[in-house]
Design a protein around this motif. Sequence first.
Motif, PDB file in Angstrom:
ATOM      1  N   PRO A 128      -8.035  16.589  49.022  1.00 47.79           N
ATOM      2  CA  PRO A 128      -8.807  16.152  47.849  1.00 47.79           C
ATOM      3  C   PRO A 128      -9.094  17.323  46.918  1.00 47.79           C
ATOM      4  N   SER A 129      -8.955  17.078  45.613  1.00 48.73           N
ATOM      5  CA  SER A 129      -9.093  18.178  44.657  1.00 48.73           C
ATOM      6  C   SER A 129     -10.153  17.921  43.586  1.00 48.73           C
ATOM      7  N   ASP A 130     -10.790  16.762  43.623  1.00 48.10           N
ATOM      8  CA  ASP A 130     -11.800  16.435  42.610  1.00 48.10           C
ATOM      9  C   ASP A 130     -13.132  16.151  43.301  1.00 48.10           C
ATOM     10  N   LEU A 131     -14.176  16.874  42.909  1.00 48.83           N
ATOM     11  CA  LEU A 131     -15.476  16.750  43.558  1.00 48.83           C
ATOM     12  C   LEU A 131     -16.063  15.345  43.418  1.00 48.83           C
ATOM     13  N   GLY A 132     -15.982  14.798  42.208  1.00 46.27           N
ATOM     14  CA  GLY A 132     -16.544  13.471  41.962  1.00 46.27           C
ATOM     15  C   GLY A 132     -15.811  12.388  42.722  1.00 46.27           C
TER      16      GLY A 132
END
Length: 276
Positions: free
Chosen positions: A128-132
């Motif tokens: 996963p690369s997006d915090l949201g």
Amino acid sequence: MSQGRPLKISVKNAEFQILLALRTNRSKRSQENEVFVEGTECIKQLIDARWEITRILFREGVKLSFWAESVLKKYPKAKQFEVASGLFLELSEKENPSELIVTAKIHRTGIQNLVPTNHPFYLLFDRPSDLGNFGSILRSADAFQVDVVFVLGHSIDVYDPKVLRASLGSIFHTKLVFLESVTSLEMFLEKEKNRCNLQVIGSDSLGKESLENTNIKSPVLLILGNEAKGMSVHLQSLCDLILKIPMRGVVNSLNVACAGSILLWEVTRNRTNHEV
């Protein structure tokens, strides 16, 4: 407060620097094995999940609510700090800071500590690369009663404050297992396939099977690919089935958190009462 007078932070001292690093620095969170938590709902979920609170901060000159006072009284062993207003605002990432900021020890779950269930419901997120996005999928995983969330490979820091907020505190109730290699995943899958006939299902906009024609249910492990690159070829080879979600619009793919939530709901919808 049951410990007497709180400590004060009125200048950018060593304690302030530690707190700022816990908010902003992944390496510091890992080194200290602590998270930085703000927002009333996140703190309530942290408390409900019984994580060990190490510090409680409140703002100088601001009258605390009954709830905030009760938190201070409940955790007399935690360091309690009255923080100068300007420094409190600097520590907070919110435009309108909540009454309290806390730090807490991270709960970690190893793959070897998982307790087998008859109809497991697993989710794996590949790099996963997006915090949201990650926070959102954790919120859905909690809503739809996923047993374990696996994180594979190098990814964002799942304990970043932005993830905590996006998850609305559900991260504190989630069993998170970090897999350093596909090999460890393969060993786990082989074991679970033999034990409970686990099915491995991937999601891709180019999948050969459509969700509307497929009945997915536990025992299952759902795989969500990286936001930009999708599932790796190796992960695709581990899937028994790769599904696409039928769409009627002109855009050919969904945000990964949206797609994952749809798949999670489908599994939950098909679970019978004796499986839950």
